[in-house]
Motif scaffolding. Structure first.
Motif, short mmCIF file in Angstrom:
data_model
loop_
_atom_site.label_atom_id
_atom_site.label_comp_id
_atom_site.label_asym_id
_atom_site.label_seq_id
_atom_site.Cartn_x
_atom_site.Cartn_y
_atom_site.Cartn_z
N LEU A 71 0.84 -1.20 0.00
CA LEU A 71 0.00 0.00 0.00
C LEU A 71 0.88 1.25 0.00
O LEU A 71 0.65 2.21 -0.77
N THR A 90 -7.33 5.54 4.56
CA THR A 90 -6.66 4.37 5.11
C THR A 90 -5.78 4.71 6.31
O THR A 90 -5.31 3.82 6.99
N THR A 91 -5.55 5.99 6.55
CA THR A 91 -4.78 6.33 7.75
C THR A 91 -5.68 6.96 8.81
O THR A 91 -5.21 7.36 9.87
#
Lengths: 261, 239
Positions: A71, A90-91
């Protein structure tokens, strides 16, 4: 290095800032019943929670490496529309309250969840109340630390080595495994350790998604929380163990891999 | 000068004084309603409520949290506070509660009694024995002679109910009052009296309370007819 004297105001405020962190730690050390410490550390419950914590956090780190490094590579190397939005999504667990993460995990992977209901009906797999559920929760919360660290490493590395390998005819996968990964080894290690430390301390998402049962889903932070009401001394001792582990990680990381300050 | 104005505040003049009431998590809705009604009658009192599992509340008070009144969900934790020398006067029982089995609406697993919790395919979760509800649930299962291993020991009653509502677990044991508060989100299955456990709720003024007169008055209100009828409307049994 030039020697510099801090202005009085900065010195005082900095001391207050440091005391803010040091005092709670001193409180924990002072109030820990050292006479019982050895017994508490070696009691079956504690060892079980410690074992489970280690197994789950190391597995979560492994999963994070397998999924997170690719990723990070995609974020660092591939330009595509919506990349920054995807990276933010995604963070998100880094700043999201972990309990919210746990609820979201339930709605996705729980028995009635988007994917969870299919997992259950097709394979009879149910993640809540299992150690696998703990690994899920820990990976969810901790992987972003690895992704961001590795992405930064990929962006700052010297790409001429990759170019050289390419002109010599190396395939893309070979370049990734033989050139890129060794070059970013320090950020890979730092990211993995940060991720592991975060996974070890995970509480909110774990108790929400995986529940709490000794030996199955009760990790150290959960044991600390549940003991506080009935056996505060035991809870202080467990806290101290977590504190020592975290301190060793941070100090070790600073000196060996991030360069000493 | 300052002391005089403080005294005036306590004396029930025009200034308001704050009363800190620590109450067991299962009392949340009932105590919110009672505090609201009490403040209407006594505009000079500002009640601040703090809800948590009873052992957490006792730990907070031991660690010096400012509390004037403690309403506990069991006698054991009240005894602990008394042993610490932190109670003022005797604790008084103000309510009782009972247990019920909680299941998803429509009772999909067909649970009729405590014994059904041990049936294969039923995911039973409990509260941890560190909170009173978890202890009571264990006692009820023991009385009924049922051995069942919970899949999870949740931190409080509300998390048990929400996990059943979400469908992660099939059944749990909770207070009648919590079921009433949850409404149609879940469904209750009664536990017969011979297996049931009666939870006793004692209330006490905390020693060294800043506001001991107001603490006493609020406790009297909880025990009064008005307080008792509010508690009854939330499913509590009378003292």
């Amino acid at each position: 290095m030039r020697r510099e004297r801090a202005p009085l105001a900065i010195g005082i405020l900095a001391a207050a800032g440091a005391a803010f962190f040091i005092l709670p730690l001193i409180g924990l050390v002072v109030r820990t019943p050292w006479a019982d410490a050895a017994r508490a550390v070696t009691s079956a419950d504690t060892l079980e929670a410690l074992r489970l914590s280690l197994v789950a956090s190391l597995t979560a780190t492994g999963v994070a490496l397998v999924l997170g490094v690719p990723l990070a590579w995609v974020y660092a190397r591939i330009e595509f529309p919506g990349r920054s939005v995807l990276r933010a999504l995604t963070t998100l667990p880094m700043v999201l309250p972990p309990v919210v993460g746990g609820i979201a995990l339930l709605l996705a992977f729980g028995r009635r969840g988007l994917l969870g209901s299919w997992l259950e009906s097709s394979f009879g797999i149910s993640l809540p109340f299992t150690t696998a559920g703990v690994v899920f929760a820990e990976t969810f919360v901790a992987m972003p630390f690895l992704v961001l660290t590795v992405e930064a490493g990929l962006r700052s590395m010297d790409r001429r080595y990759e170019d050289a390998a390419r002109t010599l005819g190396a395939k893309r996968w070979t370049i990734f495994t033989r050139v890129t990964l060794p070059l970013i080894a320090p950020s890979l290690f730092a990211g993995a350790v940060l991720c592991w430390a975060r996974a070890l301390g995970e509480f909110g998402a774990t108790i929400t998604f995986a529940g709490n049962f000794p030996g199955v889903t009760q990790t150290m932070p959960l044991a600390v929380y549940l003991l506080l009401g009935t056996n505060p001394e035991g809870s202080y001792i467990l806290s101290l163990i977590l504190l020592v582990v975290s301190l060793v990680v941070l100090v070790g990381l600073r000196h060996r891999w991030l360069g000493s300050a | 000068m300052i002391a005089a104005s403080l005294l005036a505040g306590c004396g029930g003049g025009s200034q308001t004084s704050t009363l800190y009431v620590f109450a067991a998590a299962s009392l949340t809705d009932a105590f919110k309603a009672m505090a609201g009604a009490y403040q209407k009658q006594h505009p000079d009192i500002d009640i601040k409520l703090n809800f948590a599992g009873t052992p957490t509340l006792v730990t907070q008070i031991e660690q010096g949290a400012q509390a004037d009144v403690l309403a506990s969900a069991d006698t054991a934790n009240m005894d602990r506070l008394k042993a610490d020398g932190l109670t003022s006067g005797d604790a008084q029982v103000f309510a009782h509660n009972q247990l019920e089995i909680v299941v998803a609406p429509g009772n999909p697993k067909g649970i009729k009694a405590l014994a059904d919790l041990a049936k294969p395919g039923v995911i039973y979760i409990s509260e941890a024995a560190t909170v009173p509800a978890g202890k009571y649930a264990q006692q009820a299962l023991q009385k009924a002679g049922v051995t069942v291993r919970p899949r999870s020991l949740e931190a409080d009653v509300k998390s048990v109910i929400s996990k059943i509502e979400l469908g992660e677990a099939d059944a749990g044991i909770v207070y009648t009052t919590d079921l009433k508060a949850a409404g149609a989100r879940v469904q209750g299955v009664e536990i017969p009296a011979e297996d049931n456990v009666v939870a006793t709720y004692p209330i006490v003024a905390v020693k060294g309370a800043k506001n001991s007169a107001a603490a006493g008055a609020f406790i009297a209100y909880v025990l009064s007819e008005a307080g008792q009828s509010t508690l009854a409307s939330f499913g509590f049994k009378p003292a």
